[in-house]
Design a protein around this motif. Sequence first.
Motif, PDB file in Angstrom:
ATOM      1  N   ILE A   8     -12.061  33.374  50.201  1.00 59.28           N
ATOM      2  CA  ILE A   8     -13.434  33.081  49.807  1.00 59.28           C
ATOM      3  C   ILE A   8     -13.487  31.671  49.224  1.00 59.28           C
ATOM      4  O   ILE A   8     -12.850  31.375  48.218  1.00 59.28           O
ATOM      5  CB  ILE A   8     -13.966  34.113  48.796  1.00 59.28           C
ATOM      6  CG1 ILE A   8     -14.022  35.509  49.433  1.00 59.28           C
ATOM      7  CG2 ILE A   8     -15.334  33.694  48.261  1.00 59.28           C
ATOM      8  CD1 ILE A   8     -14.972  35.617  50.619  1.00 59.28           C
ATOM      9  N   PHE A   9     -14.226  30.812  49.906  1.00 62.05           N
ATOM     10  CA  PHE A   9     -14.407  29.411  49.537  1.00 62.05           C
ATOM     11  C   PHE A   9     -15.813  29.305  48.958  1.00 62.05           C
ATOM     12  O   PHE A   9     -16.802  29.465  49.669  1.00 62.05           O
ATOM     13  CB  PHE A   9     -14.239  28.559  50.796  1.00 62.05           C
ATOM     14  CG  PHE A   9     -14.476  27.079  50.644  1.00 62.05           C
ATOM     15  CD1 PHE A   9     -13.436  26.176  50.815  1.00 62.05           C
ATOM     16  CD2 PHE A   9     -15.749  26.561  50.416  1.00 62.05           C
ATOM     17  CE1 PHE A   9     -13.656  24.797  50.748  1.00 62.05           C
ATOM     18  CE2 PHE A   9     -15.977  25.197  50.335  1.00 62.05           C
ATOM     19  CZ  PHE A   9     -14.928  24.307  50.492  1.00 62.05           C
ATOM     20  N   ASP A  10     -15.919  29.054  47.662  1.00 57.50           N
ATOM     21  CA  ASP A  10     -17.234  28.995  47.028  1.00 57.50           C
ATOM     22  C   ASP A  10     -17.689  27.551  46.866  1.00 57.50           C
ATOM     23  O   ASP A  10     -16.964  26.709  46.330  1.00 57.50           O
ATOM     24  CB  ASP A  10     -17.215  29.665  45.654  1.00 57.50           C
ATOM     25  CG  ASP A  10     -18.593  29.663  45.022  1.00 57.50           C
ATOM     26  OD1 ASP A  10     -19.340  30.634  45.212  1.00 57.50           O
ATOM     27  OD2 ASP A  10     -18.938  28.670  44.343  1.00 57.50           O
ATOM     28  N   THR A  11     -18.915  27.272  47.307  1.00 52.39           N
ATOM     29  CA  THR A  11     -19.465  25.926  47.209  1.00 52.39           C
ATOM     30  C   THR A  11     -20.758  25.893  46.385  1.00 52.39           C
ATOM     31  O   THR A  11     -21.628  25.051  46.597  1.00 52.39           O
ATOM     32  CB  THR A  11     -19.671  25.307  48.616  1.00 52.39           C
ATOM     33  OG1 THR A  11     -20.105  23.957  48.487  1.00 52.39           O
ATOM     34  CG2 THR A  11     -20.636  26.112  49.454  1.00 52.39           C
ATOM     35  N   ALA A  33     -17.581  27.274  36.984  1.00 47.16           N
ATOM     36  CA  ALA A  33     -16.251  27.168  37.606  1.00 47.16           C
ATOM     37  C   ALA A  33     -15.278  28.164  36.991  1.00 47.16           C
ATOM     38  O   ALA A  33     -14.494  28.807  37.701  1.00 47.16           O
ATOM     39  CB  ALA A  33     -15.712  25.749  37.462  1.00 47.16           C
ATOM     40  N   ALA A  34     -15.309  28.291  35.663  1.00 42.32           N
ATOM     41  CA  ALA A  34     -14.422  29.244  34.985  1.00 42.32           C
ATOM     42  C   ALA A  34     -14.743  30.673  35.423  1.00 42.32           C
ATOM     43  O   ALA A  34     -13.828  31.493  35.642  1.00 42.32           O
ATOM     44  CB  ALA A  34     -14.563  29.101  33.469  1.00 42.32           C
ATOM     45  N   ALA A  35     -16.040  30.977  35.567  1.00 44.43           N
ATOM     46  CA  ALA A  35     -16.438  32.316  36.003  1.00 44.43           C
ATOM     47  C   ALA A  35     -16.013  32.575  37.449  1.00 44.43           C
ATOM     48  O   ALA A  35     -15.622  33.696  37.802  1.00 44.43           O
ATOM     49  CB  ALA A  35     -17.946  32.488  35.843  1.00 44.43           C
ATOM     50  N   LEU A  36     -16.076  31.544  38.304  1.00 43.27           N
ATOM     51  CA  LEU A  36     -15.647  31.689  39.695  1.00 43.27           C
ATOM     52  C   LEU A  36     -14.149  31.973  39.781  1.00 43.27           C
ATOM     53  O   LEU A  36     -13.709  32.828  40.561  1.00 43.27           O
ATOM     54  CB  LEU A  36     -15.985  30.425  40.489  1.00 43.27           C
ATOM     55  CG  LEU A  36     -17.463  30.183  40.785  1.00 43.27           C
ATOM     56  CD1 LEU A  36     -17.677  28.775  41.333  1.00 43.27           C
ATOM     57  CD2 LEU A  36     -18.001  31.224  41.773  1.00 43.27           C
ATOM     58  N   ALA A  37     -13.370  31.248  38.976  1.00 38.84           N
ATOM     59  CA  ALA A  37     -11.924  31.491  38.961  1.00 38.84           C
ATOM     60  C   ALA A  37     -11.631  32.895  38.467  1.00 38.84           C
ATOM     61  O   ALA A  37     -10.764  33.602  39.005  1.00 38.84           O
ATOM     62  CB  ALA A  37     -11.232  30.447  38.082  1.00 38.84           C
ATOM     63  N   ASP A  38     -12.363  33.326  37.433  1.00 41.39           N
ATOM     64  CA  ASP A  38     -12.191  34.669  36.884  1.00 41.39           C
ATOM     65  C   ASP A  38     -12.607  35.739  37.892  1.00 41.39           C
ATOM     66  O   ASP A  38     -12.057  36.840  37.912  1.00 41.39           O
ATOM     67  CB  ASP A  38     -13.032  34.786  35.601  1.00 41.39           C
ATOM     68  CG  ASP A  38     -12.646  35.993  34.763  1.00 41.39           C
ATOM     69  OD1 ASP A  38     -11.434  36.249  34.626  1.00 41.39           O
ATOM     70  OD2 ASP A  38     -13.557  36.670  34.235  1.00 41.39           O
ATOM     71  N   LEU A  39     -13.561  35.403  38.751  1.00 43.75           N
ATOM     72  CA  LEU A  39     -14.024  36.327  39.788  1.00 43.75           C
ATOM     73  C   LEU A  39     -12.965  36.558  40.862  1.00 43.75           C
ATOM     74  O   LEU A  39     -12.954  37.601  41.517  1.00 43.75           O
ATOM     75  CB  LEU A  39     -15.299  35.759  40.419  1.00 43.75           C
ATOM     76  CG  LEU A  39     -15.995  36.542  41.523  1.00 43.75           C
ATOM     77  CD1 LEU A  39     -16.594  37.837  40.986  1.00 43.75           C
ATOM     78  CD2 LEU A  39     -17.093  35.691  42.169  1.00 43.75           C
ATOM     79  N   GLY A  40     -12.076  35.567  41.038  1.00 43.97           N
ATOM     80  CA  GLY A  40     -11.033  35.680  42.054  1.00 43.97           C
ATOM     81  C   GLY A  40     -11.278  34.831  43.277  1.00 43.97           C
ATOM     82  O   GLY A  40     -10.659  35.047  44.333  1.00 43.97           O
ATOM     83  N   VAL A  41     -12.177  33.837  43.171  1.00 43.29           N
ATOM     84  CA  VAL A  41     -12.460  32.937  44.297  1.00 43.29           C
ATOM     85  C   VAL A  41     -11.202  32.137  44.652  1.00 43.29           C
ATOM     86  O   VAL A  41     -10.508  31.629  43.773  1.00 43.29           O
ATOM     87  CB  VAL A  41     -13.622  31.988  43.925  1.00 43.29           C
ATOM     88  CG1 VAL A  41     -13.700  30.805  44.869  1.00 43.29           C
ATOM     89  CG2 VAL A  41     -14.936  32.757  43.904  1.00 43.29           C
ATOM     90  N   ASP A  42     -10.909  32.017  45.944  1.00 45.18           N
ATOM     91  CA  ASP A  42      -9.706  31.311  46.383  1.00 45.18           C
ATOM     92  C   ASP A  42      -9.845  29.800  46.268  1.00 45.18           C
ATOM     93  O   ASP A  42      -8.923  29.112  45.831  1.00 45.18           O
ATOM     94  CB  ASP A  42      -9.384  31.682  47.840  1.00 45.18           C
ATOM     95  CG  ASP A  42      -9.062  33.157  47.994  1.00 45.18           C
ATOM     96  OD1 ASP A  42      -7.933  33.548  47.655  1.00 45.18           O
ATOM     97  OD2 ASP A  42      -9.952  33.917  48.424  1.00 45.18           O
ATOM     98  N   LYS A 266     -17.411  41.947  38.751  1.00 40.95           N
ATOM     99  CA  LYS A 266     -17.901  40.749  38.068  1.00 40.95           C
ATOM    100  C   LYS A 266     -18.998  40.038  38.856  1.00 40.95           C
ATOM    101  O   LYS A 266     -19.444  38.946  38.464  1.00 40.95           O
ATOM    102  CB  LYS A 266     -16.737  39.792  37.804  1.00 40.95           C
ATOM    103  CG  LYS A 266     -15.691  40.393  36.863  1.00 40.95           C
ATOM    104  CD  LYS A 266     -14.581  39.420  36.518  1.00 40.95           C
ATOM    105  CE  LYS A 266     -13.605  40.063  35.518  1.00 40.95           C
ATOM    106  NZ  LYS A 266     -12.549  39.147  35.083  1.00 40.95           N
ATOM    107  N   LEU A 267     -19.474  40.658  39.944  1.00 39.16           N
ATOM    108  CA  LEU A 267     -20.484  40.013  40.775  1.00 39.16           C
ATOM    109  C   LEU A 267     -21.831  39.910  40.071  1.00 39.16           C
ATOM    110  O   LEU A 267     -22.486  38.865  40.120  1.00 39.16           O
ATOM    111  CB  LEU A 267     -20.644  40.773  42.095  1.00 39.16           C
ATOM    112  CG  LEU A 267     -19.493  40.635  43.084  1.00 39.16           C
ATOM    113  CD1 LEU A 267     -19.671  41.583  44.269  1.00 39.16           C
ATOM    114  CD2 LEU A 267     -19.370  39.194  43.585  1.00 39.16           C
TER     115      LEU A 267
END
Length: 512
Positions: A8-11, A33-42, A266-267
């Motif tokens: 999953i590539f988040d932009t 960004a911290a929340a995206l990393a915590d979500l598990g985004v690659d 966490k969505l």
Amino acid sequence: MLMRTIKIFDTTLRDGEQSPGASMNLSEKLKVAAALADLGVDVIEAGFAIASPGDFESVQAVANSIKGSSICSLARCVEKDIETAAKALENAEQPRIHVFLATSPIHREHKLRMTPERNIESAVAGVKFARNLCPDIEFSAEDATRTEIEHLCRVVEAVIEAGATTVNIPDTVGYSTPSEMYERIRSLFERVPNIDKAVISVHNHNDLGMAVATSLAAVQAGAGQVECTINGLGERAGNCSLEEIVMALKTRNDIYNATTRIITQKLVPISRLVSTVTGLKVPRNKAIVGQNAFAHESGIHQDGMLKHPTTYEIMSPADVGFLKTDLVLGKHSGRAALADRAKTLGYELDAELLSKVFEEFKKLADRKKNIYDEDILALIEQLIHEGQAGGVPKVSSGWSFVSYNLHCQTDKTPTLMLKIRRGEQEYTKEINAGDGPIDSIFLAIRDITGLDMSVKEFRAQSVSAGEDAQGDVTILIDYKGETYRGHGVSTDTIEATTVAILNAVNRMAETR
């Protein structure tokens, strides 16, 4: 057959921020960004480093502080772009440079003025230059779905040979259908001899409302990465929605035989966070994270749900982060109960932030009998808007609300006395102007601050149920051609409006 793990590539921080009115400041980008990393985004695409000093600073700050996800910067196939991206990413734990070049005939002829051969040469040169600066290189063939398949195959083969580790096949203008996308990806796997040396990705726009469908079709055809955004944010009609693609893969893994690293519980919290910092509200009927996503009003549906939830629910609300409880706290509730409830809602409050939230909670409890989950979220999110969350200091010289006295009636010009504070100094303005209380408040603030600004958009809605519900106000202010967003929450809508306008003025001062 072995189940595949789709990257999953988040932009959200790059393409998502290009939604009109959705720009974020540095502290907000770091929080997302911290929340995206915590979500598990690659992969987190943090920005387009060459675009502006602010973009460079944002990419660099995310690269310096976020661990656990690859941090990516976009760059054209231009050496200066690529060098700037590499410099912004130099302290990243897992850096990725994402170079792009348009490949379709309409772009080659009218925008780039390139022959097909020159187009391939430029793509290869960009990838090779980037590969000398970073080991992880993604190449995007902009407008790939309108590119001749023969030319696209040649481009993909050439950039993989040049060192691209991921190759993106974007539907840049949202033109493709699911069947067309499936055939395009399958054709690449059948015709490009070295395609097994790279991950094939898709980045699909939603102009025809098919971004999620075309992305799922690409996964079925063999794509190993999907590029998407929280709440489907992005230019024009937006991008493929992260929450929808993730839950589609999870719910229908019998069809797609694929999973992701995303922590789905966490969505909902991250959807709310992004909605808060961008000021773009999630529609009630939005799939997965909308307020009505798991609501059932029909009597037949309710009867079925009482007998067994799976009669009308293909997912559990808890799987995406929704809670069953609603009414939670009252004026006698303590700090520990508030901290626990905030954690359940997706927010870890440190001691300093907890004190600020608790202080505002007590004030609210004196004005409002019942405190709902939405009220607690609104308190936390307001502090985020004011720059007091996550250790980010509030602007020391920022404007804040003190009090107002307002008299208005039908067919009469309002009379207002407004008192606001900047730093330690208070300012009072008496005014008899405006075509209503909101206009009067705005005119008074404009006079006090001396800023020649205008309102582009004004939105007000209730936070929770009941006649004493808090009002949630979002306002977009235009000043010298730039747009600034403000947000305010209060049981008094006039106060919420004042806070929202002052919040926009403070963002203006911080930016400038």
